[in-house]
Design a protein around this motif. Sequence first.
Motif, PDB file in Angstrom:
ATOM      1  N   PHE A  16      72.244   2.781 -28.598  1.00 45.70           N
ATOM      2  CA  PHE A  16      71.735   1.686 -27.781  1.00 45.70           C
ATOM      3  C   PHE A  16      72.025   1.978 -26.321  1.00 45.70           C
ATOM      4  O   PHE A  16      72.943   2.714 -25.984  1.00 45.70           O
ATOM      5  CB  PHE A  16      72.359   0.352 -28.205  1.00 45.70           C
ATOM      6  CG  PHE A  16      72.032  -0.023 -29.614  1.00 45.70           C
ATOM      7  CD1 PHE A  16      70.831  -0.622 -29.928  1.00 45.70           C
ATOM      8  CD2 PHE A  16      72.928   0.242 -30.640  1.00 45.70           C
ATOM      9  CE1 PHE A  16      70.523  -0.949 -31.234  1.00 45.70           C
ATOM     10  CE2 PHE A  16      72.631  -0.086 -31.941  1.00 45.70           C
ATOM     11  CZ  PHE A  16      71.425  -0.686 -32.242  1.00 45.70           C
ATOM     12  N   ASN A  17      71.259   1.348 -25.454  1.00 43.21           N
ATOM     13  CA  ASN A  17      71.395   1.536 -24.018  1.00 43.21           C
ATOM     14  C   ASN A  17      72.732   0.961 -23.542  1.00 43.21           C
ATOM     15  O   ASN A  17      73.104  -0.163 -23.898  1.00 43.21           O
ATOM     16  CB  ASN A  17      70.229   0.841 -23.311  1.00 43.21           C
ATOM     17  CG  ASN A  17      70.183   1.113 -21.837  1.00 43.21           C
ATOM     18  OD1 ASN A  17      71.098   1.685 -21.264  1.00 43.21           O
ATOM     19  ND2 ASN A  17      69.089   0.685 -21.215  1.00 43.21           N
ATOM     20  N   HIS A  18      73.433   1.719 -22.716  1.00 48.42           N
ATOM     21  CA  HIS A  18      74.736   1.308 -22.212  1.00 48.42           C
ATOM     22  C   HIS A  18      74.625  -0.004 -21.430  1.00 48.42           C
ATOM     23  O   HIS A  18      75.455  -0.909 -21.601  1.00 48.42           O
ATOM     24  CB  HIS A  18      75.325   2.412 -21.319  1.00 48.42           C
ATOM     25  CG  HIS A  18      76.633   2.045 -20.698  1.00 48.42           C
ATOM     26  ND1 HIS A  18      77.825   2.147 -21.391  1.00 48.42           N
ATOM     27  CD2 HIS A  18      76.938   1.557 -19.470  1.00 48.42           C
ATOM     28  CE1 HIS A  18      78.809   1.745 -20.597  1.00 48.42           C
ATOM     29  NE2 HIS A  18      78.293   1.393 -19.427  1.00 48.42           N
ATOM     30  N   ASN A  19      73.598  -0.129 -20.589  1.00 50.33           N
ATOM     31  CA  ASN A  19      73.431  -1.335 -19.770  1.00 50.33           C
ATOM     32  C   ASN A  19      73.158  -2.564 -20.626  1.00 50.33           C
ATOM     33  O   ASN A  19      73.660  -3.649 -20.339  1.00 50.33           O
ATOM     34  CB  ASN A  19      72.300  -1.149 -18.759  1.00 50.33           C
ATOM     35  CG  ASN A  19      72.646  -0.109 -17.709  1.00 50.33           C
ATOM     36  OD1 ASN A  19      73.816   0.093 -17.388  1.00 50.33           O
ATOM     37  ND2 ASN A  19      71.632   0.552 -17.193  1.00 50.33           N
ATOM     38  N   GLN A  23      75.506  -5.851 -20.826  1.00 56.51           N
ATOM     39  CA  GLN A  23      75.008  -7.206 -20.586  1.00 56.51           C
ATOM     40  C   GLN A  23      75.313  -8.117 -21.768  1.00 56.51           C
ATOM     41  O   GLN A  23      75.634  -9.292 -21.596  1.00 56.51           O
ATOM     42  CB  GLN A  23      73.513  -7.169 -20.315  1.00 56.51           C
ATOM     43  CG  GLN A  23      73.156  -6.570 -18.979  1.00 56.51           C
ATOM     44  CD  GLN A  23      71.656  -6.414 -18.790  1.00 56.51           C
ATOM     45  OE1 GLN A  23      70.866  -6.705 -19.686  1.00 56.51           O
ATOM     46  NE2 GLN A  23      71.269  -5.937 -17.619  1.00 56.51           N
ATOM     47  N   LEU A  24      75.200  -7.580 -22.978  1.00 48.65           N
ATOM     48  CA  LEU A  24      75.541  -8.348 -24.172  1.00 48.65           C
ATOM     49  C   LEU A  24      77.012  -8.756 -24.142  1.00 48.65           C
ATOM     50  O   LEU A  24      77.354  -9.916 -24.413  1.00 48.65           O
ATOM     51  CB  LEU A  24      75.235  -7.528 -25.429  1.00 48.65           C
ATOM     52  CG  LEU A  24      75.541  -8.186 -26.763  1.00 48.65           C
ATOM     53  CD1 LEU A  24      74.541  -9.297 -27.038  1.00 48.65           C
ATOM     54  CD2 LEU A  24      75.507  -7.166 -27.869  1.00 48.65           C
ATOM     55  N   LEU A  25      77.864  -7.824 -23.820  1.00 53.30           N
ATOM     56  CA  LEU A  25      79.290  -8.130 -23.722  1.00 53.30           C
ATOM     57  C   LEU A  25      79.558  -9.163 -22.631  1.00 53.30           C
ATOM     58  O   LEU A  25      80.349 -10.092 -22.825  1.00 53.30           O
ATOM     59  CB  LEU A  25      80.086  -6.846 -23.450  1.00 53.30           C
ATOM     60  CG  LEU A  25      80.222  -5.895 -24.633  1.00 53.30           C
ATOM     61  CD1 LEU A  25      80.758  -4.554 -24.166  1.00 53.30           C
ATOM     62  CD2 LEU A  25      81.123  -6.494 -25.688  1.00 53.30           C
ATOM     63  N   LEU A  35      84.648  -1.536 -20.033  1.00 53.91           N
ATOM     64  CA  LEU A  35      85.105  -0.158 -20.188  1.00 53.91           C
ATOM     65  C   LEU A  35      84.126   0.633 -21.042  1.00 53.91           C
ATOM     66  O   LEU A  35      83.538   0.092 -21.993  1.00 53.91           O
ATOM     67  CB  LEU A  35      86.481  -0.127 -20.837  1.00 53.91           C
ATOM     68  CG  LEU A  35      87.624  -0.758 -20.036  1.00 53.91           C
ATOM     69  CD1 LEU A  35      88.881  -0.824 -20.894  1.00 53.91           C
ATOM     70  CD2 LEU A  35      87.867   0.019 -18.766  1.00 53.91           C
ATOM     71  N   PRO A  36      83.931   1.913 -20.743  1.00 45.51           N
ATOM     72  CA  PRO A  36      83.014   2.729 -21.553  1.00 45.51           C
ATOM     73  C   PRO A  36      83.429   2.799 -23.021  1.00 45.51           C
ATOM     74  O   PRO A  36      82.566   2.833 -23.907  1.00 45.51           O
ATOM     75  CB  PRO A  36      83.089   4.111 -20.909  1.00 45.51           C
ATOM     76  CG  PRO A  36      83.597   3.886 -19.533  1.00 45.51           C
ATOM     77  CD  PRO A  36      84.427   2.649 -19.590  1.00 45.51           C
ATOM     78  N   ASP A  43      78.723  -0.127 -29.832  1.00 45.90           N
ATOM     79  CA  ASP A  43      77.578   0.652 -30.297  1.00 45.90           C
ATOM     80  C   ASP A  43      77.814   1.152 -31.719  1.00 45.90           C
ATOM     81  O   ASP A  43      76.915   1.062 -32.562  1.00 45.90           O
ATOM     82  CB  ASP A  43      77.318   1.820 -29.352  1.00 45.90           C
ATOM     83  CG  ASP A  43      76.103   2.614 -29.748  1.00 45.90           C
ATOM     84  OD1 ASP A  43      74.979   2.115 -29.528  1.00 45.90           O
ATOM     85  OD2 ASP A  43      76.268   3.727 -30.289  1.00 45.90           O
ATOM     86  N   GLU A  44      78.998   1.648 -31.990  1.00 49.64           N
ATOM     87  CA  GLU A  44      79.304   2.128 -33.344  1.00 49.64           C
ATOM     88  C   GLU A  44      79.295   0.998 -34.348  1.00 49.64           C
ATOM     89  O   GLU A  44      78.787   1.156 -35.476  1.00 49.64           O
ATOM     90  CB  GLU A  44      80.670   2.825 -33.348  1.00 49.64           C
ATOM     91  CG  GLU A  44      80.675   4.170 -32.660  1.00 49.64           C
ATOM     92  CD  GLU A  44      82.056   4.811 -32.638  1.00 49.64           C
ATOM     93  OE1 GLU A  44      82.970   4.302 -33.323  1.00 49.64           O
ATOM     94  OE2 GLU A  44      82.220   5.816 -31.929  1.00 49.64           O
ATOM     95  N   ILE A  45      79.819  -0.155 -33.971  1.00 55.04           N
ATOM     96  CA  ILE A  45      79.845  -1.311 -34.885  1.00 55.04           C
ATOM     97  C   ILE A  45      78.425  -1.770 -35.204  1.00 55.04           C
ATOM     98  O   ILE A  45      78.077  -2.003 -36.373  1.00 55.04           O
ATOM     99  CB  ILE A  45      80.670  -2.463 -34.275  1.00 55.04           C
ATOM    100  CG1 ILE A  45      82.152  -2.093 -34.240  1.00 55.04           C
ATOM    101  CG2 ILE A  45      80.459  -3.754 -35.054  1.00 55.04           C
ATOM    102  CD1 ILE A  45      83.010  -3.050 -33.433  1.00 55.04           C
TER     103      ILE A  45
END
Length: 172
Positions: A16-19, A23-25, A35-36, A43-45
């Motif tokens: 999934f896109n990092h941005n 934004q979801l977080l 944090l990255p 993303d893994e979850i």
Amino acid sequence: MEPRARAGKNVGKQNFNHNELAQLLYGHGDVKAPLPDTVRVLDEIITDFIQGVGFEATRAAHHAGRQKVKFEDFEFAMRRNPVYMGKIQEVFEKKKEIEAARKNFSIEDQFLRDADREEKQAEKKAEGGGGAGSTTGGSRGTKRPRQVEEELDEGDDDLDAEADIGTAAKRR
């Protein structure tokens, strides 16, 4: 293939896109720039969850003797979690409502197109046979509709004009 074996292919890759995940977080109470590692774990979850549900739905379809996965297969895969099941059913109900509304809209749109086509055919017939005396006007803003209005109100206009002329003549 077991879902855990499939998940091993995606280790280290972000699906999934990092941005978007950031934004979801942020939308759920995190800081604007997470944090990255937090984004990577989310993303893994999410990837693991989607693969698990997809695998369960595929297994249900296979057990039913089908190669294609249907909505019912996802319902079966989510049967143990009523919150997810409710969300899935809600989304599909909205989808059905939207499809029904589009179908009704397209039917109404077709009626309008048919009426417009019939009106244009009537205009062509009137122009061919009636000439300048036709009572229908085009949609281009021609002067024909004004002439029709003047013809319809001709008696009133004449009386008003005569009254104006008569009063003007009396004034002189």
